[in-house]
Design a protein around this motif. Structure first.
Motif: not given
Length: 469
Positions: A306-314
């Motif tokens: 989920q950390v990667g999921v949120v990071t992709a919003d950048l």
């Protein structure tokens, strides 16, 4: 300019990295500690064997009835049915998220009426022309930042956690079936012991009454003998209630109505027992076998993804899209004179997010992953604590049971000696009553220990995490 467009398209279609950390078991995690993977500190008693616990541990008892009860419960238990349904739902969530990387299709169309305004000074209106346009659009997400890949990873980890939770329910159900079955049989053993003591006390009461009538006894002796018999008789209803509760519990675990309990168990007087040392394995096998540990780790891996999921919003969301359409006057639908439209190229969507908000969301996801790591460590330590405690409790109850068996044999001998001495006038009734009370207490303690001993076995099997494949 064509070469520039081609270069941009090639760049967008090229493989990209996946944002966020890749999961690996943290080096300092409790599951990696040497003390967690060695032999159990309480497992060196002769009651235990250093062998792996079999999946179907209840078969170690060699009791066909117990095997049948467990099989029925694993097929019909309501908690397991709910767990299976939760697993099916989790699998569908994985399919839903996985479908997000497929081609999205949309069909659209519409009509419009175009009418020219009349010249100045001319009354009325000019006739209009109706036009139509239709289009089929396709879009394929390139997932350059790996948001979809991380979301799929997280959903699969969540599904595996649900699978482990289902396996943990199996462990619980199998253990509780064995416990309830043993409790019903042990209650009958306790009842039989109480009834034997009561029979002795009633015979003593008859003897005391005869001696009173013959002038060798007193009313006080009769009262004390009757009191002892009444106390033993008063214990019977609670034993029967315990047996009934165990039977109802067994039926419910098997997916039956309480009144539909197995009738043959009602008269069971032989609780399941082991004829060999109990196999326990070691810490490494335990940590690999326990479903709750596996569920905790899968939750940790999902939180990491989920950390990667949120990071992709950048980063921008890019799709490769295209559309095909027709347009023209409504009256000429199907004719070759209609306009044909075709488009193909990257579709870029970037909301230019408030990076402070996204960074905060990334930090939140990281903190959630840290919390899951703490829970993972806690699951490992708690499983070891439960197992060590169960091992110690089982071994000590085994020792206590042996001592209580000796005490019961000695009390029976003393009660028989006191009874013969009293009949021949060699001792008073108080000595006889004391000896019989000691026998009653020893019988009850041994019966309770027998029941507790089996309960400790089930506790240990449950702590070891057996019962699933």
């Amino acid at each position: 300019m064509r070469w520039r467009a081609a270069a941009v398209l090639a760049l967008l279609a090229a493989p990209a990295c996946t944002t966020g950390p890749n999961y690996a078991v943290p080096e300092g995690a409790a599951i990696n500690r040497p003390a967690a993977n060695g032999a159990f500190a309480s497992g060196h008693d002769k009651a235990f064997a250093q062998a792996d616990l079999p999946d179907h541990w209840w078969r170690l008892y060699g009791d066909a009835r117990l095997d049948g009860f467990v099989a029925e419960a694993l097929a019909a238990n309501t908690d397991l049915r709910a767990a299976d349904a939760n697993l099916r739902r989790a699998d569908e969530v994985v399919r839903e998220v996985t479908a997000g990387r497929g081609i999205a299709t949309s069909v659209g169309g519409g009509t419009s009426l175009i009418r020219a305004s009349p010249p100045t000074g001319v009354n009325g209106s000019l006739p209009g022309t109706a036009f139509y346009d239709t289009a089929i659009s396709l879009a394929y997400p390139l997932d350059l930042a790996g948001k979809i890949r991380r979301a799929i990873e997280a959903s699969r980890d969540d599904a595996e956690a649900v699978t482990a939770a289902r396996d943990n329910v199996r462990v619980t159900v199998a253990a509780e079936v064995a416990r309830s079955y043993a409790a019903a049989c042990s209650a009958n053993l306790t009842l039989a012991a109480n009834q034997r003591v009561l029979a002795v006390q009633r015979r003593t009461l008859d003897v005391v009454r005869r001696l009173q009538r013959g002038g060798r006894g007193t009313a006080f002796d009769v009262t004390r003998a009757r009191t002892a018999a009444d106390q033993s008789e008063a214990a019977i209803p609670s034993i029967l209630a315990t047996r009934t509760a165990a039977l109802y519990r067994l039926a419910t675990l098997m997916g039956r109505a309480p009144a539909d309990y197995p009738r043959d168990v009602e008269a069971c007087t032989t609780p399941p027992s082991l004829t060999r040392p109990l196999p326990i394995g070691d810490g490494t096998a335990l940590l690999r076998r326990r479903p709750d540990i596996r569920a905790a780790e899968r939750s940790l891996t999902a939180a990491t993804a989920q950390v990667g999921v949120v990071t992709a919003d950048l980063y921008p969301q890019v799709s490769l899209g295209g559309s095909v359409g027709l347009a023209g006057p409504v009256g000429s639908i199907g004719s070759v004179g209609n306009a044909f439209t075709l488009s193909l190229g990257p579709l870029v969507s970037w909301t230019f997010p408030n990076r402070r908000i996204v960074r905060s969301q990334i930090a939140q996801a990281g903190a959630a992953a840290d919390a899951q790591l703490a829970q993972f460590d806690g699951s490992v330590l708690e499983s070891l604590r439960q197992t060590e405690t169960a091992l110690s409790a089982y071994a000590r109850e085994r020792d206590r049971r042996v001592a209580l068996g000796r005490a019961e044999a000695d009390a029976a001998t003393a009660a028989d000696q006191a009874n013969r001495l009293y009949r021949f006038g060699r001792t008073d009734f108080l000595a006889l009553l004391t000896a019989q009370t000691a026998l009653s207490t020893a019988e009850a303690n041994l019966a309770a220990s027998d029941a507790l001993f089996i309960d400790r076995q089930v506790d240990l099997f449950r702590a070891l995490g057996g019962g699933w494949q």
